[in-house]
Design a protein around this motif. Structure first.
Motif, PDB file in Angstrom:
ATOM      1  N   UNK A 825       0.805  -1.215   0.000  1.00 42.55           N
ATOM      2  CA  UNK A 825       0.000   0.000   0.000  1.00 42.55           C
ATOM      3  C   UNK A 825       0.846   1.277   0.000  1.00 42.55           C
ATOM      4  N   UNK A 826       1.997   1.250   0.638  1.00 40.22           N
ATOM      5  CA  UNK A 826       2.830   2.445   0.715  1.00 40.22           C
ATOM      6  C   UNK A 826       3.796   2.505  -0.464  1.00 40.22           C
ATOM      7  N   UNK A 827       4.122   3.727  -0.888  1.00 43.99           N
ATOM      8  CA  UNK A 827       5.067   3.936  -1.974  1.00 43.99           C
ATOM      9  C   UNK A 827       6.478   3.978  -1.388  1.00 43.99           C
ATOM     10  N   UNK A 828       7.323   2.970  -1.692  1.00 41.11           N
ATOM     11  CA  UNK A 828       8.664   2.915  -1.084  1.00 41.11           C
ATOM     12  C   UNK A 828       9.487   4.164  -1.366  1.00 41.11           C
ATOM     13  N   UNK A 829       9.381   4.681  -2.587  1.00 40.24           N
ATOM     14  CA  UNK A 829      10.179   5.849  -2.959  1.00 40.24           C
ATOM     15  C   UNK A 829       9.822   7.065  -2.104  1.00 40.24           C
ATOM     16  N   UNK A 834      11.548   9.613   4.673  1.00 39.31           N
ATOM     17  CA  UNK A 834      11.044   9.730   6.045  1.00 39.31           C
ATOM     18  C   UNK A 834      11.660   8.664   6.942  1.00 39.31           C
ATOM     19  N   UNK A 835      11.803   7.450   6.410  1.00 41.35           N
ATOM     20  CA  UNK A 835      12.407   6.372   7.194  1.00 41.35           C
ATOM     21  C   UNK A 835      13.867   6.666   7.525  1.00 41.35           C
ATOM     22  N   UNK A 836      14.613   7.204   6.546  1.00 39.60           N
ATOM     23  CA  UNK A 836      16.011   7.549   6.799  1.00 39.60           C
ATOM     24  C   UNK A 836      16.111   8.663   7.838  1.00 39.60           C
ATOM     25  N   UNK A 862      10.415  -0.934  10.357  1.00 41.92           N
ATOM     26  CA  UNK A 862       9.523   0.212  10.554  1.00 41.92           C
ATOM     27  C   UNK A 862       8.617   0.412   9.348  1.00 41.92           C
ATOM     28  N   UNK A 863       9.136   0.176   8.134  1.00 40.20           N
ATOM     29  CA  UNK A 863       8.300   0.294   6.933  1.00 40.20           C
ATOM     30  C   UNK A 863       7.138  -0.686   6.997  1.00 40.20           C
ATOM     31  N   UNK A 864       7.421  -1.912   7.424  1.00 37.92           N
ATOM     32  CA  UNK A 864       6.345  -2.905   7.530  1.00 37.92           C
ATOM     33  C   UNK A 864       5.365  -2.536   8.641  1.00 37.92           C
TER      34      UNK A 864
END
Length: 933
Positions: A825-829, A834-836, A862-864
């Motif tokens: 569902x989330x766009x990795x790009x 934000x994750x970094x 965290x992404x998951x």
């Protein structure tokens, strides 16, 4: 507004418009009404309704059609608080007037037929004054003993025997079977100082169950001293905690125990006498055909909810599934149903169908055979013919089940959808996808259910062939030989020995034993033969017979052949002259690489070579795990020990001289990380000259090496992996290496072609090459620390220098493409930045710099977690929050605020606890910036 929120808002609005009388007597909103009004697909509406019901936001009114009400609005209109969770009722009156509630036992299939006596016994046990009667439930694995105990508990609340908040505590005695003291401390608790590590007083299960039921599963695993303490508690309702001498504590607890064994042979008679009610739960095969059909339908309904699609089942499939149950009872039936539904779900996606069709040709061979098993009894065929009809299961008409210990912790159908999407993106054809997913699902399901009944089932199956006395005797023999021979034996030995002993005793009784020596003789001086003589005496004493020499020989051979496989790496011994040289080298290696299968032998100059030889022989015996020992020595007599040791110990040994710390590091890394064999380690280290002499030959080495990446088409992920690997190698070595993408079907051909002219450093991707001598790194490990470390070690193994690189470049390169494989569902790009930033904030808050692998781990986890927030399916933290590092927890909480500000998502406390758990150990181990300075 999200779809689920729109649906909930509509239900709340419509519920608020209803009259009180309508609410009480079956009023509500149907899925079809919601779909029409909100212009949504009926399938999607059903899915969200199930989620809302699980979240306890709505009430389900069962019937035709199924209707739904907004729970909070109902509570406001009726001015009452509905305490029940996930409410499913025929009408609200069932919960508004508890005295009129249906007997909980009425939900038990067969409560009026095959289970009638058991239900009456269960009710009597609960109602008998003044405290009820302690009960033992007996039945095979998978028959539903835990469910029956829970129904007794619900009946107790229904009849006001227990309060609404009374506890129902479950404990499996097998969990601590090998540690009686620990087991008793769990049941009765312990006081501070009762044993080493008991820093504070702890409540036991008896104390927690006060006022309710304590359910002890596999009670036969309770040691005799535990049974004695339990029956004393049953007599007096008093007990003492571990570490106390006086039994001055009391609790009002009804004990319900369960066992798969014959109580008379597996438990103390004094214990059995104190349990007045024994309830025998019949196996699945002894239930009536109508009940078997209802159980199957019930399990299919639960799958209908999970898959969120209608399920159409042919009559032959129903019969085959029922007939496929051999030893696992309802648990096995549930596993088989999930396997078949998974295949039906796969077909529905491939054929774009809105329902699952379970037909006979879909069934695996072992389940198809169930139809013929059912056909062995003519009367049974006639009965099933009369009751079995095509089934059509709809999600809305299905029932939510209570929490089930046999429910896998993964969403099987989401797993299938995600993997199909991945494989289709790689251009795989439908037949390959079908085969891949089917195998994957089988592995997931079977590995999960093996934990619950396959292992138990194996014991139950062997008990159908041999007596329990023989099996228990065989287990005693296993303990004896493990102690006498100082080695471990698996359950295979128990079963092999018990089968042979059973056949031997039968031949003796029937006077058909010839007594001829049919086995090759063994050396009577062997330690196995000596132990076999002891076993002979045990058999003669226990069974009152004479055991001939042929049987002694057989047992000795069995002891030699059924030894449990040894596991581990090649052992490494560092032996050098001097008082502490070897110990110093090993100490450095262990501090750098962690503990491993290595030991040191220091050789003071005043100690004779003969004495040192004896020490090394003992070390070789202790460190060998069945894969040989590498000796790293400095000079002199140590070089001549190899042949002597192999002759005396029978362990393969290789020796390399000129030992150094770098050489030892290489040996340990090759043994522990690359898991190389002794010969391979030996050959690779013969020309090793340290880490500082590599640069001169680097270009030639790289020119002669290739890495092959493999995916289905040779494009897509294979090309992405090619780019990843090129980047990783360059960042690690500052040199380029040739990376070749290959198709799955052409992998072995490509490997062979390049091996003819160059050296293949590794294959990375979705398939292992046929030549197993070529190192393989699975695609899913590439973004994991293990895959990164494996590639690093391969570069070191092939004498490529490793340099430090800009970690963030590698992390972003790997993680962005890696997250594309895992996020739906989330766009990795878009979220990667934000994750970094999240990682950087954590580093600032904790005043530390995370290692490369830790950064990758945090980003991926965290992404998951954020993805779970999108679908409102967050993890529930099962650990003790009190032991989490408060400093780390506060840092995580502050860092998580960037998600609310940046992407409008908020991580739950439970998800933050998991991140804190990951960081706590890292934070303790990672030096701070100030410490580094």
């Amino acid at each position: 507004m999200k779809r689920i929120d729109r649906i909930l808002e509509y239900i709340a609005e419509q519920t608020g418009n209803m009259a009180e009388e309508d609410l009480r007597h079956g009023g509500g909103i149907t899925a079809a009404e919601i779909a029409d009004h909100e212009n949504m697909l009926r399938n999607n509406v059903s899915k969200e309704l199930n989620e809302l019901l699980r979240a306890d936001h709505i009430i389900k009114i069962k019937g035709r059609p199924v209707k739904f009400l907004h729970k909070e609005t109902v509570e406001y209109i009726l001015q009452t608080k509905l305490k029940e969770k996930q409410i499913e009722v025929q009408s609200l009156d069932e919960i508004l007037h508890p005295s009129e509630q249906v007997d909980p036992f009425h939900s038990l299939i067969g409560f009026k037929d095959s289970m009638r006596n058991q239900v009456e016994q269960g009710k009597a046990a609960i109602l008998y004054p003044p405290r009820g009667l302690h009960t033992l439930i007996v039945g095979q694995t998978g028959v539903g003993k835990t469910l029956f105990a829970k129904l007794m508990y619900n009946y107790g609340k229904h009849m006001k025997r227990f309060s609404d908040d009374s506890p129902f505590i479950v404990f499996n005695c097998a969990d601590y079977y090998n540690n009686p003291q620990l087991l008793l401390s769990h049941i009765f608790g312990y006081v501070k100082g009762a044993f080493t590590g008991a820093d504070s007083e702890k409540k036991g299960l008896v104390e927690k169950a006060d006022g309710g039921i304590l359910f002890l599963d596999e009670i036969h695993r309770l040691p005799p001293e535990g049974q004695e303490m339990i029956f004393y508690f049953m007599d007096t309702h008093t007990y003492n905690k571990l570490g106390e001498s006086e039994r001055d504590r009391s609790a009002n607890v009804l004990l319900v125990a369960a066992t798969t064994e014959d109580p008379a042979s597996s438990m103390l008679k004094t214990f059995i006498r104190r349990i007045p009610i024994t309830i025998n739960i019949p196996p699945f095969q002894e239930r009536t055909p109508a009940e078997q059909f209802q159980i199957l339908k019930h399990l299919l309904e639960s799958e209908g909810l999970r898959v969120n699609k209608p399920i159409r089942v042919e009559p032959e499939v129903v019969k085959a599934l029922i007939g496929s149950v051999t030893y696992g009872n309802i648990g096995q039936l549930k596993s088989n149903i999930q396997l078949v539904c998974a295949k039906g779900f796969l077909n529905s996606i491939r054929e774009s169908r809105e329902e699952l069709v379970l037909d006979f040709k879909l069934l695996p061979g072992n389940i198809r055979e169930g139809l013929f098993n059912l056909g062995k009894n003519r009367r049974e065929i006639e009965e099933f013919g009369a009751i079995v009809s095509p089934l059509y299961i709809t999600p809305e008409g299905s029932h939510l089940l209570e929490e089930d210990v046999l429910e896998p912790p993964f969403n099987l159908y989401k797993l299938i959808e995600d993997k199909i999407s991945l494989l289709k993106d790689e251009g795989l054809d439908d037949s390959y996808i079908n085969k891949f997913i089917t195998t994957d699902v089988n592995i997931h399901i079977k590995s999960f259910y093996n934990r619950f009944y396959n292992l138990k089932g194996s014991r139950e199956r062997i008990l159908k062939i041999v007596d329990n006395e023989i099996l228990e005797f065989s287990e005693e023999v296993k303990e004896l030989v493990e102690r006498e021979l100082d080695r471990k034996y698996s359950e295979r030995f128990v079963y092999a020995f018990s089968l042979h002993l059973s056949a031997f005793l039968k031949r003796i009784r029937e006077k058909k034993y010839g007594g001829k020596l049919v086995y090759d003789p063994v050396d009577e001086h062997d330690e196995e033969y000596k132990v076999a003589l002891t076993i002979k005496d045990m058999i003669e004493y226990r069974f009152g017979i004479d055991v001939p020499g042929a049987e002694i020989t057989y047992v000795a051979i069995l002891l030699k052949s059924v030894e449990e496989e040894r596991q581990g790496n090649v052992g490494i011994i560092v032996a050098t002259h001097g008082n502490s040289t070897a110990s110093s080298i090993v100490g450095v290696v262990n501090s750098l690489l962690g503990s491993s299968n290595i030991c040191a032998v220091d050789m003071p100059l005043n100690v004779s070579p003969k004495e040192i030889l004896e020490i090394i022989v003992d070390k070789v015996k202790g460190i060998d795990c069945g894969r040989g020992v590498l000796m790293l020595v400095d000079m002199g007599s140590l070089l001549s020990f190899e042949a002597i040791i192999m002759e005396r110990v029978g362990v393969k040994v290789k020796t390399i001289d000129m030992v150094s710390t770098p050489l030892t590091l290489e040996a340990v890394r090759k043994a522990s990380i690359l898991d190389m064999e002794l010969e391979d380690i030996y050959r690779s280290l013969m020309d090793f000259r340290g880490y500082n002499n590599m640069e001169a030959s680097l270009t030639a080495v790289l020119d002669n090496k290739v890495i092959i990446t493999v995916c289905s088409s040779g494009k897509g992920a294979a090309v992405k992996v090619k780019e990843f690997v090129e980047k990783i190698v360059y960042d690690l070595t500052e040199k380029k290496i040739t990376v070749i993408p290959a198709k799955i079907r052409e992998l072995d051909k490509v490997v062979k072609e390049f091996q003819a002219k160059q050296s293949v450093l590794a294959v990375i991707g979705v398939k292992r090459p046929g030549d197993h001598s070529v190192p393989f790194i699975p695609l899913e490990l590439l973004i994991d620390t293990r895959g990164q470390e494996m590639l690093r070690e391969l570069l070191v193994h092939h004498e490529l220098p490793v340099t430090q690189a800009d970690q963030n470049v590698v992390i972003k390169s790997l993680c962005e493409d890696g997250l594309k494989e895992f996020l739906t569902y989330l766009n990795p790009h878009k979220i990667l930045g934000t994750l970094m930033e999240f990682v950087e904030v954590l580093e600032r808050e904790l005043q530390t710099d995370f290692e490369y692998a830790v950064k990758v781990q945090i980003v991926i986890h965290t992404a998951q977690a954020l993805e779970r927030m999108v679908i409102q399916d967050g993890l529930v933290y099962r650990g003790e929050t009190g032991i989490l590092d408060s400093y780390v927890l506060n840092a995580v909480s502050r860092a998580c605020s960037i998600f609310a500000d940046g992407i409008n998502l908020t991580l739950t406390d439970d998800e933050q606890y998991y991140i804190c758990e990951i960081l706590s150990d890292v934070y303790k181990m990672t030096p701070s910036k100030e410490q580094r300075v």
